[in-house]
Design an enzyme around this catalytic site. Structure first.
Site, PDB file in Angstrom:
ATOM      1  N   HIS A 131      65.523  69.956  -0.558  1.00  0.00           N
ATOM      2  CA  HIS A 131      66.083  68.803  -1.280  1.00  0.00           C
ATOM      3  C   HIS A 131      65.364  68.734  -2.646  1.00  0.00           C
ATOM      4  O   HIS A 131      64.204  69.144  -2.752  1.00  0.00           O
ATOM      5  CB  HIS A 131      65.756  67.562  -0.447  1.00  0.00           C
ATOM      6  CG  HIS A 131      66.347  66.280  -0.922  1.00  0.00           C
ATOM      7  ND1 HIS A 131      65.834  65.569  -1.988  1.00  0.00           N
ATOM      8  CD2 HIS A 131      67.387  65.542  -0.455  1.00  0.00           C
ATOM      9  CE1 HIS A 131      66.547  64.453  -2.160  1.00  0.00           C
ATOM     10  NE2 HIS A 131      67.499  64.422  -1.250  1.00  0.00           N
TER      11      HIS A 131
ATOM     12  N   ASP B  40      58.286  68.396   4.758  1.00  0.00           N
ATOM     13  CA  ASP B  40      59.220  67.309   4.474  1.00  0.00           C
ATOM     14  C   ASP B  40      59.982  67.018   5.770  1.00  0.00           C
ATOM     15  O   ASP B  40      60.850  67.788   6.178  1.00  0.00           O
ATOM     16  CB  ASP B  40      60.163  67.759   3.349  1.00  0.00           C
ATOM     17  CG  ASP B  40      61.268  66.755   3.068  1.00  0.00           C
ATOM     18  OD1 ASP B  40      61.430  65.797   3.853  1.00  0.00           O
ATOM     19  OD2 ASP B  40      61.981  66.937   2.062  1.00  0.00           O
TER      20      ASP B  40
ATOM     21  N   GLN C 224      64.530  64.653   7.370  1.00  0.00           N
ATOM     22  CA  GLN C 224      65.705  64.830   8.245  1.00  0.00           C
ATOM     23  C   GLN C 224      65.322  65.090   9.691  1.00  0.00           C
ATOM     24  O   GLN C 224      66.186  65.323  10.533  1.00  0.00           O
ATOM     25  CB  GLN C 224      66.575  65.989   7.734  1.00  0.00           C
ATOM     26  CG  GLN C 224      67.258  65.715   6.429  1.00  0.00           C
ATOM     27  CD  GLN C 224      68.268  64.564   6.507  1.00  0.00           C
ATOM     28  OE1 GLN C 224      68.832  64.277   7.563  1.00  0.00           O
ATOM     29  NE2 GLN C 224      68.485  63.885   5.398  1.00  0.00           N
TER      30      GLN C 224
ATOM     31  N   LYS D  90      65.755  56.623   7.096  1.00  0.00           N
ATOM     32  CA  LYS D  90      66.513  57.674   7.786  1.00  0.00           C
ATOM     33  C   LYS D  90      66.240  57.671   9.283  1.00  0.00           C
ATOM     34  O   LYS D  90      66.761  58.492  10.027  1.00  0.00           O
ATOM     35  CB  LYS D  90      66.174  59.039   7.196  1.00  0.00           C
ATOM     36  CG  LYS D  90      66.675  59.175   5.754  1.00  0.00           C
ATOM     37  CD  LYS D  90      66.600  60.582   5.274  1.00  0.00           C
ATOM     38  CE  LYS D  90      66.714  60.697   3.778  1.00  0.00           C
ATOM     39  NZ  LYS D  90      68.086  60.694   3.294  1.00  0.00           N
TER      40      LYS D  90
ATOM     41  N   CYS E 208      71.851  66.624  -3.331  1.00  0.00           N
ATOM     42  CA  CYS E 208      70.543  66.802  -3.999  1.00  0.00           C
ATOM     43  C   CYS E 208      69.950  68.178  -3.705  1.00  0.00           C
ATOM     44  O   CYS E 208      68.741  68.314  -3.477  1.00  0.00           O
ATOM     45  CB  CYS E 208      69.552  65.719  -3.598  1.00  0.00           C
ATOM     46  SG  CYS E 208      70.041  64.079  -4.088  1.00  0.00           S
TER      47      CYS E 208
HETATM   48  N1  PMP Z   1      63.959  65.386   1.679  1.00  0.00           N
HETATM   49  C1  PMP Z   1      65.037  65.458   2.456  1.00  0.00           C
HETATM   50  C2  PMP Z   1      65.212  66.647   3.358  1.00  0.00           C
HETATM   51  C3  PMP Z   1      65.992  64.435   2.429  1.00  0.00           C
HETATM   52  O1  PMP Z   1      67.074  64.498   3.213  1.00  0.00           O
HETATM   53  C4  PMP Z   1      65.790  63.325   1.561  1.00  0.00           C
HETATM   54  C5  PMP Z   1      66.809  62.212   1.475  1.00  0.00           C
HETATM   55  N2  PMP Z   1      68.127  62.654   1.388  1.00  0.00           N
HETATM   56  C6  PMP Z   1      64.636  63.294   0.789  1.00  0.00           C
HETATM   57  C7  PMP Z   1      63.750  64.335   0.872  1.00  0.00           C
HETATM   58  C8  PMP Z   1      64.341  62.128  -0.111  1.00  0.00           C
HETATM   59  O2  PMP Z   1      64.159  60.976   0.652  1.00  0.00           O
HETATM   60  P1  PMP Z   1      64.094  59.538  -0.033  1.00  0.00           P
HETATM   61  O3  PMP Z   1      65.275  59.441  -0.937  1.00  0.00           O
HETATM   62  O4  PMP Z   1      64.147  58.582   1.120  1.00  0.00           O
HETATM   63  O5  PMP Z   1      62.798  59.476  -0.775  1.00  0.00           O
END
Ligand code: PMP
Length: 405
Positions: A122, A198, A201, A224, A361
């Site tokens: 991401h 990270d 997910q 999430k 993203c």
């Molecule tokens: N890493 C991953 C794998 C994600 O799915 C996301 C959110 N889509 C993020 C980072 C960023 O998370 P946040 O917007 O809650 O900071």
């Protein structure tokens, strides 16, 4: 006995509404999950009975708020099996946690050092490292993984004695693939690199054990995993957190301040400048307890079953490109050649079905897949088989309506 999501579903008040005279079908859970009544109640109760600033200790409500806030830290510590509660740093979420590490480690990098990420990241686990590389003269390297999470090239050359930081996602948000985390972490540790996982997910679906993973940092977002937005955590090993230079300074994170110098506080407060998101922490603890009370394996099996059901129907229908693995995932990412994502998304929205379309993203990953974006249906524990079928039926109707013939 087969898992029945209806009992869980009734705990999520938002899900019982109609959209355009259709029952709301919320399949955008990888973006954010809905919140159960126990999380809403925890936040509501905090404001009704306990609201005050924490760690100021001068009166009844302040003590009460501080106790709840610190208890929440213990719940989250337990949720990811961290050894000490001081290893849990409250943040706004995954993005802030990664930025905190990227700024905090700046001082260890020299020109020519290497930061390694994977090709499934991401932007939140890419841009902070890229910018850190720009600031320090370090080199950002990308380990190419296939969309199935396999090595695309000989990986040994990517883990070198210049690798100072290795950061990887546990599960891809765009296509649902698991990365080969264990092998990668092992390689990175052999080179003495700091390791960050990270878990954005992963936390809602898989029990997380940071001791077993043995990474230096683990990051995730509350929203999430059925918790509130604006709260998340940075877990770190003691030595790893101590190496971090605080990227925000101010009140709370200090022991003694003089005009000449400041003595910083101990962990975790050293990395928590300013008044924290108290109700967020309490809400996240309630979400962790909500998950702890469930049979996590049954939930995961159910979510994977829904994703597999959709995968199978889409595959059988033909004319659909699927980018997610067939099994062991809780989402299905796909596109329909010759029909624009936005048109399909718009049609589904008209039927009360919420899914995500776009690049998720992950611009470089989309380039690797050779697409501008995908549609993504992602599942949570409260989704039903009827919803999965409603989604497939509506998608096929849309294809008929919007297709060439
Ligand atoms: N890493 C991953 C794998 C994600 O799915 C996301 C959110 N889509 C993020 C980072 C960023 O998370 P946040 O917007 O809650 O900071």
């Amino acid at each position: 006995m087969a898992f029945d999501p209806s009992l869980l579903r009734s705990q999520f008040p938002i899900l019982s509404q109609q959209v355009n005279s259709h029952p709301l079908t919320y399949l955008d859970n990888a973006a954010t999950t809905q919140k159960p009544a126990c999380v809403l109640k925890a936040v509501h109760d905090y404001y009704c009975t306990s609201n005050a600033n924490v760690h100021r200790g001068a009166h009844f409500l302040s003590d009460k708020a501080t106790n709840q806030f610190e208890q929440a830290r213990e719940v989250v510590q337990d949720f990811i099996n961290a050894p000490l509660k001081s290893h849990i740093i409250w943040t706004k979420g995954t993005t802030e946690s990664i930025n905190m590490v990227a700024y905090g480690l700046e001082h260890i990098l020299k020109q020519g050092d290497e930061i390694l990420i994977t090709s499934l990241e991401h932007h939140a686990n890419l841009v902070p490292w890229q910018q850190l590389a720009f600031r320090t003269g370090a080199r950002l390297r990308v380990l190419p993984l296939t969309s199935a999470g396999e090595w695309q090239e000989e990986f040994a050359s990517y883990f070198t004695n210049r690798t100072r930081i290795f950061a990887a996602t546990q599960v891809s948000n765009a296509i649902g693939t698991h990365t080969p985390l264990k092998e990668m972490l092992l390689r990175a540790k052999q080179q003495g690199a700091f390791t960050l996982v990270d878990g954005a997910q992963a936390v809602a679906h898989y029990p997380v054990d940071v001791e077993e993973l043995d990474c230096d940092f683990y990051v995730f977002s509350g929203h999430k995993m059925y918790g509130p937005t604006g709260i998340g955590a940075l877990y770190g090993k003691q030595h790893a957190l101590e190496v971090l230079i605080p990227y925000q300074t101010g009140g709370e994170m200090v022991l003694k301040v003089a005009y000449q110098a400041t003595e910083f506080n101990v962990l975790p407060y050293r990395l928590e400048a300013g008044t924290p998101n108290i109700e967020g922490a309490i809400g996240l603890a309630a979400a962790s307890e909500f998950l702890n009370k469930q049979d996590r394996n049954a939930l995961l099996e159910w979510e994977q079953k829904l994703a597999n059901h959709v995968y199978t129907r889409l595959k059988k229908a033909g004319g659909i490109e699927i980018y997610s693995p067939e099994k062991h995932t809780t989402l299905v990412s796909f596109s329909v050649p010759n029909i624009h994502l936005i048109d399909l998304n718009g049609y589904l929205d008209g039927q009360g079905i919420g899914i995500r379309s776009g690049s998720h993203c992950t611009h470089p990953l989309m380039e690797q897949l050779g697409v501008h974006g995908t549609l993504r249906a992602s599942f949570a524990c409260y989704n039903t088989l009827e919803e999965a079928d409603r989604f497939c039926d509506a998608l096929f109707d849309a294809m008929e309506l919007l297709g060439d013939e």
